[in-house]
Design a protein around this motif. Structure first.
Motif, short mmCIF file in Angstrom:
data_model
loop_
_atom_site.label_atom_id
_atom_site.label_comp_id
_atom_site.label_asym_id
_atom_site.label_seq_id
_atom_site.Cartn_x
_atom_site.Cartn_y
_atom_site.Cartn_z
N UNK A 70 52.21 26.43 21.09
CA UNK A 70 51.81 27.49 20.17
C UNK A 70 52.73 27.50 18.94
N UNK A 71 52.16 27.68 17.75
CA UNK A 71 53.00 27.78 16.54
C UNK A 71 53.66 29.15 16.46
N UNK A 72 54.54 29.32 15.49
CA UNK A 72 55.11 30.64 15.22
C UNK A 72 53.97 31.52 14.72
N UNK A 73 53.57 32.47 15.54
CA UNK A 73 52.37 33.25 15.22
C UNK A 73 52.32 34.49 16.09
N UNK A 74 51.41 35.38 15.72
CA UNK A 74 51.14 36.59 16.50
C UNK A 74 49.71 36.53 17.00
N UNK A 75 49.57 36.67 18.30
CA UNK A 75 48.26 36.63 18.95
C UNK A 75 48.01 37.99 19.57
N UNK A 76 46.79 38.47 19.48
CA UNK A 76 46.44 39.77 20.04
C UNK A 76 45.37 39.61 21.11
N UNK A 77 45.60 40.24 22.23
CA UNK A 77 44.61 40.34 23.30
C UNK A 77 44.13 41.79 23.30
N UNK A 78 43.03 42.09 22.63
CA UNK A 78 42.60 43.49 22.49
C UNK A 78 42.19 44.13 23.80
N UNK A 79 41.69 43.34 24.72
CA UNK A 79 41.20 43.79 26.02
C UNK A 79 40.07 44.82 25.86
N UNK A 80 39.21 44.87 26.83
CA UNK A 80 38.11 45.83 26.84
C UNK A 80 37.68 46.04 28.27
N UNK A 81 36.51 46.66 28.48
CA UNK A 81 36.08 46.94 29.85
C UNK A 81 35.83 45.68 30.65
N UNK A 82 35.57 44.55 29.95
CA UNK A 82 35.29 43.30 30.64
C UNK A 82 36.58 42.58 31.06
N UNK A 83 37.69 42.94 30.45
CA UNK A 83 38.97 42.30 30.81
C UNK A 83 39.96 43.30 31.40
N UNK A 84 39.50 44.52 31.66
CA UNK A 84 40.40 45.57 32.15
C UNK A 84 40.96 45.25 33.53
N UNK A 85 40.23 44.49 34.32
CA UNK A 85 40.69 44.17 35.67
C UNK A 85 41.40 42.83 35.75
N UNK A 86 41.77 42.27 34.60
CA UNK A 86 42.47 40.99 34.59
C UNK A 86 43.98 41.21 34.60
#
Length: 308
Positions: A70-86
């Motif tokens: 990964x490069x020097x960066x900012x990544x966002x995982x917004x999450x939602x109802x489909x990823x809430x149980x991950x």
């Protein structure tokens, strides 16, 4: 985010190799859902104009394994109802990784992070280019397998040395020669899912019920055989006993350490080659702990030689 496709069978192995060059390319990407449908992740900021992203992504049913540079960066995982149980685990090769959220994020020594299930967005920031392993799975499946939850997270996790072979396994799982997507049945699927659960359990910090010493040894061999650095002394350190104690425990069952490890690796190599005939011998050797094709050939010749 892809929602129409049902989760693949746990034995089905799907691999994609993802490559992207340059800040503009990374920022214009839609969330990487075509590669990571269970984690709607996207870039929010990229430091360098010539930034490079390299990621190998393996999906086995509801389990996702990523080995990325990964490069020097900012990544966002917004999450939602489909990823809430991950639940997700991230293990980086550099302390330059930072993971934050309004919800709970467990940070361990050695740049390892546990992200329990939830809906609050997660920010993943690399202040310099780095290598990492990212694993995500369904929290319910984890709880069923391990009879553990996330309501009691220990202040201390397992040692970094105990997590390292599992990270090596994930890297080997994600390593292939071709530049195109591969789909098939992998004999390593169950082992991979068990390793994913073991990484999460290690970061939770709860201790599983104790096994008998011979069973504990064999469990480590079955879990970590893909690591070319797995050794008698490494297993002894993991179990907190002497190398002689490990040897004696196996000897009582008519086994040796080297013979047991060789048997497990050869069986995995044979099954991997049988189910994936287009996979090169070099890739098979790396994925099963032999490291090189020459080492695999030597092991095969050794077991085929008639005993004197």
């Amino acid at each position: 985010m892809r929602r129409g496709r049902a989760l693949a069978d746990r034995s089905e192995f799907e691999l994609n190799k993802f490559r992207a060059d340059g800040r503009d390319r990374l920022l214009s990407l839609m969330p990487l859902t075509s590669y990571m449908s269970s984690a709607n992740i996207g870039f929010a900021a990229v430091r360098d104009g010539d930034a490079l992203l390299r990621a190998n992504v393996v999906r086995i049913g509801g389990y996702l394994f990523v080995h990325a540079r990964m490069p020097a960066a900012t990544v966002v995982w917004p999450r939602d109802e489909h990823s809430a149980d991950r639940v997700a685990a991230i293990v980086a090769e550099s302390p330059a990784l930072h993971v934050t959220s309004e919800a709970q994020v467990v940070a361990r020594r050695g740049a390892s992070f546990l992200i329990p299930p939830g809906t609050a967005p997660v920010t993943i920031e690399a202040t310099e280019p780095l290598e990492l392993v990212f694993v995500t799975l369904d929290a319910t499946d984890f709880a069923t397998r391990r009879r553990m939850g996330f309501d009691r997270i220990s202040r201390q996790a397992m040692s970094e040395a105990s997590i390292r072979p599992m990270v090596t396994f994930v890297k080997a799982l994600c390593a292939v020669e071709s530049e195109v997507a591969e789909v098939g049945v992998s004999p390593l699927a169950d082992a991979a899912c068990e390793v994913a659960c073991s990484i999460v359990a290690a970061l939770v910090g709860e201790h599983a019920p104790e096994l008998s010493l011979p069973n504990a040894i064999m469990k480590i061999l079955l879990r970590d055989y893909a690591s070319p650095t797995l050794s008698l002394s490494a297993v002894a350190v993991m179990l907190g006993v002497s190398t002689r104690t490990v040897q004696s425990a196996l000897s009582a069952q008519g086994r040796t350490f080297s013979g047991s490890l060789l048997e497990i690796r050869l069986k995995a190599a044979t099954e991997l080659r049988r189910h994936n005939p287009t996979m090169t011998l070099d890739a098979v050797a790396r994925a099963t702990g032999f490291g090189t094709r020459q080492s695999l050939h030597r092991a095969m010749r050794k077991v085929s030689m008639p005993s004197s």
